[in-house]
Design a protein around this motif. Structure first.
Motif, PDB file in Angstrom:
ATOM      1  N   ASP A 134       0.843  -1.192   0.000  1.00  0.00           N
ATOM      2  CA  ASP A 134       0.000   0.000   0.000  1.00  0.00           C
ATOM      3  C   ASP A 134       0.876   1.239   0.000  1.00  0.00           C
ATOM      4  N   TYR A 135       0.250   2.386  -0.201  1.00  0.00           N
ATOM      5  CA  TYR A 135       0.964   3.656  -0.320  1.00  0.00           C
ATOM      6  C   TYR A 135       0.306   4.684   0.588  1.00  0.00           C
ATOM      7  N   ALA A 136       1.118   5.291   1.438  1.00  0.00           N
ATOM      8  CA  ALA A 136       0.576   6.199   2.441  1.00  0.00           C
ATOM      9  C   ALA A 136       0.002   7.456   1.815  1.00  0.00           C
ATOM     10  N   LEU A 141       2.665   7.152  -4.143  1.00  0.00           N
ATOM     11  CA  LEU A 141       2.174   6.393  -5.294  1.00  0.00           C
ATOM     12  C   LEU A 141       2.755   6.934  -6.589  1.00  0.00           C
ATOM     13  N   ARG A 142       2.862   8.257  -6.726  1.00  0.00           N
ATOM     14  CA  ARG A 142       3.430   8.832  -7.948  1.00  0.00           C
ATOM     15  C   ARG A 142       4.886   8.413  -8.118  1.00  0.00           C
ATOM     16  N   ALA A 143       5.620   8.293  -7.017  1.00  0.00           N
ATOM     17  CA  ALA A 143       7.011   7.837  -7.114  1.00  0.00           C
ATOM     18  C   ALA A 143       7.064   6.418  -7.664  1.00  0.00           C
ATOM     19  N   TYR A 144       6.166   5.559  -7.192  1.00  0.00           N
ATOM     20  CA  TYR A 144       6.082   4.196  -7.724  1.00  0.00           C
ATOM     21  C   TYR A 144       5.689   4.225  -9.196  1.00  0.00           C
ATOM     22  N   MET A 145       4.703   5.038  -9.541  1.00  0.00           N
ATOM     23  CA  MET A 145       4.184   5.057 -10.910  1.00  0.00           C
ATOM     24  C   MET A 145       5.163   5.676 -11.902  1.00  0.00           C
ATOM     25  N   HIS A 146       6.157   6.400 -11.417  1.00  0.00           N
ATOM     26  CA  HIS A 146       7.180   6.871 -12.355  1.00  0.00           C
ATOM     27  C   HIS A 146       7.775   5.674 -13.079  1.00  0.00           C
ATOM     28  N   TYR A 199      -3.624   0.013  -4.153  1.00  0.00           N
ATOM     29  CA  TYR A 199      -2.867   1.057  -4.837  1.00  0.00           C
ATOM     30  C   TYR A 199      -3.440   2.447  -4.585  1.00  0.00           C
ATOM     31  N   LEU A 200      -4.707   2.562  -4.288  1.00  0.00           N
ATOM     32  CA  LEU A 200      -5.255   3.879  -3.983  1.00  0.00           C
ATOM     33  C   LEU A 200      -4.607   4.382  -2.705  1.00  0.00           C
ATOM     34  N   PRO A 201      -4.098   5.616  -2.702  1.00  0.00           N
ATOM     35  CA  PRO A 201      -3.322   6.080  -1.547  1.00  0.00           C
ATOM     36  C   PRO A 201      -4.144   6.137  -0.267  1.00  0.00           C
ATOM     37  N   ALA A 202      -3.489   5.778   0.837  1.00  0.00           N
ATOM     38  CA  ALA A 202      -4.180   5.688   2.128  1.00  0.00           C
ATOM     39  C   ALA A 202      -4.737   7.040   2.566  1.00  0.00           C
TER      40      ALA A 202
END
Length: 333
Positions: A134-136, A141-146, A199-202
């Motif tokens: 998960d992403y806080a 999440l944007r860092a992962y999606m890069h 994946y939706l940010p927490a």
């Protein structure tokens, strides 16, 4: 169709032709929306897109292998092997024992001078999927999606070609990759939850009183919850904002490539429309775009292709012929 595309791209080596055909099959089987849009590209550019998709799919399948024998350590080892195979293929010459997808990808990267860093960043995000569930925050999440999405747009840009300096189009191409992935995340909330991932940010979920246990309860019971609906609507709004970031880049593309990307843009946004029409029931069923709608968008794309090719034949853009960087794919290799 495969033979015509390979002939148009100047791919004559029998082993490479087989490798590209394998990638095309992966795209046709697993990326319906993407594959439909790709068919609107000039034939000589389609094999490269299939190679890029095939590689991404190969890595994704390793990460998502949930078979009883596929432990995290084993999937990590499989990614290690993939990364080493990729390294050998990209630094060339491609070994005769190389996996067909790696061989096709290496050939595409050489033909279009694609920055190897994009593949490195992609593999880093794939590796994080083995342990991160998960992403806080949205920034996290944007860092992962890069690595998982933005670089896909950047890999595609040399293949598509531009009528502006590529650096001007790059941020929009990256945003489009992110928009497509956010759309998939929203559509696949339930399936990802089954894999233990959210994946939706927490912070977005928490703003509406949603947490993992509530999502699991809804997934298990099939019952809706107003808090979940509000959070999913907010995720839709967020995703539409990223599409707006991407939109200016469409007119920066080579005219003969625009119908392909515009079609993908419209079809993926239609997934958002389908999610909204369903009442945001993505935890219980997958939202789909109807065949009629897909056919209508594809028909519009075909009309745009015909118009673009007529226009290109009559007048080349100021940045050269329709091939990327004013050179043919063969010259770029």
């Amino acid at each position: 169709m495969t033979r015509r595309e390979l002939d148009a791209a100047g791919i004559t080596d029998p082993a490479l032709r087989t490798a590209y055909a394998r990638c095309r099959l992966l795209n046709a089987r697993h990326g319906r929306t993407y594959f439909l849009a790709t068919r609107l590209l000039p034939a000589d550019r389609r094999p490269a897109v299939h190679a890029l998709y095939g590689f991404a799919r190969w890595a994704d399948d390793i990460v998502d292998d949930t078979g009883a024998e596929a432990t995290t350590a084993e999937r990590a080892a499989a990614l290690d092997r993939l990364e080493e195979e990729l390294r050998r293929a990209l630094t060339g010459p491609v070994p005769s024992t190389a996996h067909p997808v790696a061989a096709a990808l290496a050939d595409t990267a050489a033909r279009y001078a694609i920055d190897p860093a994009h593949f490195t960043d992609f593999m880093a995000s794939m590796r994080s999927d083995l342990t991160v569930t998960d992403y806080a925050t949205y920034a996290d999440l944007r860092a992962y999606m890069h690595g998982s999405a933005a670089v896909i747009g950047l890999q595609m840009l040399p293949v598509l070609g531009t009528v502006t300096a590529r650096a001007l189009a790059a941020p929009h191409a990256a945003a489009l990759g992110v928009a497509f992935q956010l759309t998939n995340f929203l559509r696949d909330v339930g399936e990802d939850l089954d894999r233990g991932r959210i994946y939706l940010p927490a912070d977005l979920l928490a703003a509406h009183g949603v947490h993992r246990d509530l999502l699991l309860w809804s997934r298990r019971t099939g019952r809706p919850d107003a808090r979940i609906t509000a959070a999913l609507r907010a995720a839709e709004d967020l995703t539409r904002g990223v599409y707006r970031e991407a939109a200016p880049g469409l007119e920066m593309l080579d005219p003969v490539a625009r119908p392909c990307i515009r079609t993908a843009y419209v079809l993926y946004r239609n997934i958002l429309d389908a999610i909204a029409r369903s009442g945001y029931t993505v935890l219980h069923r997958r939202a789909v775009v109807s065949r009629r709608r897909r056919a209508a968008v594809a028909a519009d794309g075909l009309a745009r292709v015909a118009a673009a090719r007529l226009g290109t034949a009559a007048h080349r853009t100021s940045w050269g012929p329709s091939r990327p960087d004013a050179r043919s794919a063969k010259e770029a290799g």
